[in-house]
Structures are given as structure tokens and as C-alpha cells.
Enzyme design. Structure first.
Site, PDB file in Angstrom:
ATOM      1  N   ASP A 257       0.875  -1.198   0.056  1.00  0.00           N
ATOM      2  CA  ASP A 257       0.098   0.007   0.132  1.00  0.00           C
ATOM      3  C   ASP A 257       0.735   0.941  -0.017  1.00  0.00           C
ATOM      4  O   ASP A 257       1.883   1.318   0.638  1.00  0.00           O
ATOM      5  CB  ASP A 257      -0.741  -0.199   1.260  1.00  0.00           C
ATOM      6  CG  ASP A 257      -1.941   0.808   1.102  1.00  0.00           C
ATOM      7  OD1 ASP A 257      -3.088   0.554   0.885  1.00  0.00           O
ATOM      8  OD2 ASP A 257      -1.892   2.148   1.197  1.00  0.00           O
TER       9      ASP A 257
ATOM     10  N   HIS B 158     -10.152  -5.055  -3.407  1.00  0.00           N
ATOM     11  CA  HIS B 158      -8.843  -5.351  -2.974  1.00  0.00           C
ATOM     12  C   HIS B 158      -9.063  -5.580  -1.446  1.00  0.00           C
ATOM     13  O   HIS B 158      -9.981  -5.434  -0.898  1.00  0.00           O
ATOM     14  CB  HIS B 158      -7.961  -4.167  -3.165  1.00  0.00           C
ATOM     15  CG  HIS B 158      -8.407  -2.697  -2.492  1.00  0.00           C
ATOM     16  ND1 HIS B 158      -9.508  -2.000  -3.318  1.00  0.00           N
ATOM     17  CD2 HIS B 158      -8.446  -2.382  -1.248  1.00  0.00           C
ATOM     18  CE1 HIS B 158     -10.215  -1.134  -2.732  1.00  0.00           C
ATOM     19  NE2 HIS B 158      -9.399  -1.121  -1.612  1.00  0.00           N
TER      20      HIS B 158
END
Ligand code: 5GP
Ligand code: ZN
Length: 112
Positions: free
Chosen positions: A32, A101
Site C-alpha cells: 500500500d 482489494h
């Protein structure tokens, strides 16, 4: 199907750098951009869809494949004592990227 305006589709296609840690024919896992824990990975299907309710049987197989792969990916990326999975769905959950996701958070003791 890929969506040309979707940032995660662009990562899947290799058009954007992403800190990829795993890839196979169905999924990609990458770091991320703004980690919320010591380890913060995102697992995404290569197929673009936003919500679990859009999953047909092929997508359901992909999701099952992802869930079965995540334990070894999490472990080999520093989640030794467990991890948390989060799947934000829609506006009330503040889903900002409209490509499904799975957040993988760990590498430290997480807040309760
Ligand atoms: P959501 O709030 O939609 O569940 O989470 C989207 C996540 O994607 C956020 O944690 C955000 O930091 C991450 N993200 C957004 N754009 C990018 C990007 O271009 N690259 C990477 N690696 N992560 C991104
Ligand atoms: Zn997409």
C-alpha cells in the site's frame, strides 16, 4: 476485464510502479502506498470489479484462490504472528479505489 482509468488495473498491467510482492495468473499483491501498519499489502484480482456482489462463479473461484494464497504471502512478508484482512465495500466503508482489494495488515500488534 480491465478498466483503463483504474489505478489498480494500471498496476496489474505493470504501467505503474507498485512494490509488487506476488503475482500469478489470477492476482497481484503489492505494498500500500500509504501503509497503515508495519506491513500493509493489497491483494487484488487481475479482473476489474468493485464489489463482492458482482462476483460470478469464476470470480468466486478467484476470490477463494486469493484467500488460500494470502496466508503464505502474509507470512513471507513479515506477518509472523497473525494479520488482519479488510475488504472495504462501497461509500459507507470509504472504498476509494473501485477495484476489489483485500487489505493485509500486520507485522506488529494491531489496535483492537
Ligand atoms: P480503500 O480505502 O479503497 O479500501 O483502500 C485503497 C488503498 O489503496 C488505500 O490504502 C491507498 O493507500 C491505496 N492506494 C491508492 N492508490 C494507490 C497506488 O497508486 N499504489 C498503491 N500501492 N496503493 C494505492
Ligand atoms: Zn481495476
Amino acid at each position: 476485464m480491465l478498466d483503463k482509468n483504474c489505478v489498480f488495473c494500471r498496476i496489474v498491467r505493470g504501467e505503474l510502479p507498485s512494490g509488487k510482492v506476488y503475482e500469478d495468473d489470477k492476482m497481484v499483491v503489492f505494498k500500500d502506498l500509504e501503509p497503515k501498519a508495519k506491513v500493509h499489502l493489497l491483494a487484488v484480482p487481475k479482473d476489474h470489479f468493485k464489489l463482492l456482489e458482482e462476483a460470478d462463479s469464476e470470480r468466486a473461484q478467484t476470490l477463494a484462490h486469493m484467500l488460500l494464497k494470502i496466508p503464505e504471502i502474509a507470512k513471507s512478508n513479515g506477518c509472523k504472528n497473525g494479520y488482519r484482512l479488510i475488504v472495504n465495500q462501497g461509500d459507507d466503508a470509504n472504498q476509494t479505489v473501485h477495484h476489489l482489494h483485500i487489505h493485509i495488515l500486520g507485522g506488529e500488534k494491531l489496535p483492537e
